[in-house]
Write an enzyme that holds these catalytic residues in place. Structure first.
Site, PDB file in Angstrom:
ATOM      1  CB  CYS A 156      -0.936  -0.010   1.209  1.00 11.78           C
ATOM      2  SG  CYS A 156      -2.004   1.448   1.268  1.00 11.78           S
ATOM      3  CB  CYS A 159      -0.799   2.734   3.981  1.00 10.74           C
ATOM      4  SG  CYS A 159      -2.167   1.916   3.176  1.00 10.74           S
ATOM      5  CG  ASP A 160       3.041   1.428   4.368  1.00 11.84           C
ATOM      6  OD1 ASP A 160       2.544   1.913   5.401  1.00 11.84           O
ATOM      7  OD2 ASP A 160       2.888   0.238   4.029  1.00 11.84           O
TER       8      ASP A 160
END
Ligand code: NAP
Length: 339
Positions: A156, A159-160
């Site tokens: 992801c 997200c990261d």
């Protein structure tokens, strides 16, 4: 609208949903999954005034919430952040009365009507069920992947990606996800190396053009990742050229894996007809082989997997569930008409 918290570590109680002492609630429609398919279905069943429960898992939103920018969903000519789109789907479903619980189905029983759904916290009954559990990222299955998941290995970028400011990352895969998320990662990373097993990308042309024009993107063709290397954190990947057999190490701080999806259908093995890849088999009315159980979105779609198509199949499933309730249930269960 009440959002029930995810309760883990509980044995399912043999008690259908409903207040203590109250007649157990039987939902007209239980929707498993709160991505575009599930929430669109909920908008439709809510507007049809059907008593609707959405079992959302721990995080509603589905795939769009893992996507930086959605550019091909109609109605948003400038694109829309995936997270915003997911939130809009949810608000719209809630507006029409769908009850959304942050809980996860742990077992289902489609052998008897009404159908039974066990979750971590309780047991629900539904006259119809729409399965929209989606698909999850395929894993590479190489040494180091599990060990470094969350410590340099991710599926992801949204997200990261932020954690890789001025760092080097590799992206594995050649499809839309790999290229779109690789482009997103160029906002942070100093270099994005795409490792693809062939010498041609599968991604759509516009993404390819952007990727080839981006000075931060580099491509390693005809190569597969054989191992993810590191100590505390990821330090590199060992790749093998599938044409020459040569292996080499690419130093990197992060590995983003985008090699396709696998349908989330484990719960339905033995209950529903699945194809050889594990997707639910549904007809063009989104009907499964069990009358009253419908499937929509990526869980039954190995081919298109687009938000707009997931939403469309969610709408079809909802309309068919409504039809089923008015025709089948009222004929076969006259004593227990849908509320
Ligand atoms: P995908 O289209 O199935 O692509 C997967 C990629 O991973 C392919 O390039 C494939 O290689 C490679 N791959 C598969 N297994 C592998 C393995 N074991 N080792 C190494 N490489 C492997 O999956 P996706 O990119 O996640 O996209 C899924 C769906 O979502 C698609 O329908 C896509 O169009 C859609 N999507 C759309 C957008 C958009 O902006 N429109 C964005 C994201 C996703 P080969 O090419 O050799 O098969």
């Amino acid at each position: 609208m009440e959002i029930k918290p995810l309760i883990t570590g509980f044995e399912p109680q043999e008690k259908p949903a409903g207040e203590e002492g109250e007649k157990p609630a039987v939902y007209d429609v239980i929707i498993l999954g709160a991505g575009p398919a599930g929430l669109t279905a909920a908008i439709y069943t809510g507007r049809a005034r059907l008593k609707t429960l959405v079992i959302a898992g721990s995080l509603p939103g589905g795939e769009p919430s893992n996507t930086d920018l959605v550019e091909n969903y109609p109605g948003f000519p400038e694109g829309i952040a995936g997270m915003d789109l997911a939130q809009r789907f949810q608000s719209q479903a809630e507006r029409f009365g769908a009850e959304i619980v942050l809980d996860e189905a742990t077992a289902v029983d489609f052998s008897q009507e009404p159908f039974t759904i066990h979750t971590y916290s309780t047991v629900y009954k539904g006259r119809t069920v729409i399965i929209a559990t989606g698909a999850e990222p395929r894993r590479l299955g190489v040494p180091g992947e599990d060990k470094f998941f969350g410590r340099g290995v991710s599926a992801c970028a949204t997200c990261d990606g932020f954690f890789y400011k001025d760092k080097r990352v590799v992206v594995v895969g050649g499809g839309d996800s790999a290229i779109a998320e690789g482009l997103f990662l160029t906002k942070f990373a100093s270099e994005v190396v795409v490792i693809h097993r062939r010498d041609q990308l599968r991604a759509t042309q516009i993404l390819q053009e952007r990727a080839f024009a981006n000075p931060k993107m580099r491509f390693v063709w005809d190569s597969v990742v054989e191992e993810i290397l590191g100590d505390e954190m990821v330090t590199g990947v060992r790749v093998r050229n599938v044409k020459t057999g040569e292996t080499s190490v690419i130093e990197t701080d992060g590995v983003f894996v985008y090699i396709g999806m696998v349908p989330k259908t484990k719960l339905f093995v033995g209950q529903l007809k699945l194809d050889e890849q594990g997707y639910i088999v549904a007809d063009r009315h989104q009907r499964t082989n069990v009358p009253g159980v419908f499937a929509a979105g990526d869980v039954q779609d190995p081919n298109y997997r687009q938000i707009v198509i997931a939403a469309g199949t969610g709408a079809v499933a909802a309309m068919e569930a409504e039809r089923f309730l008015s025709e089948y249930w009222q004929t076969h269960h006259a004593e227990a008409k849908p509320s």
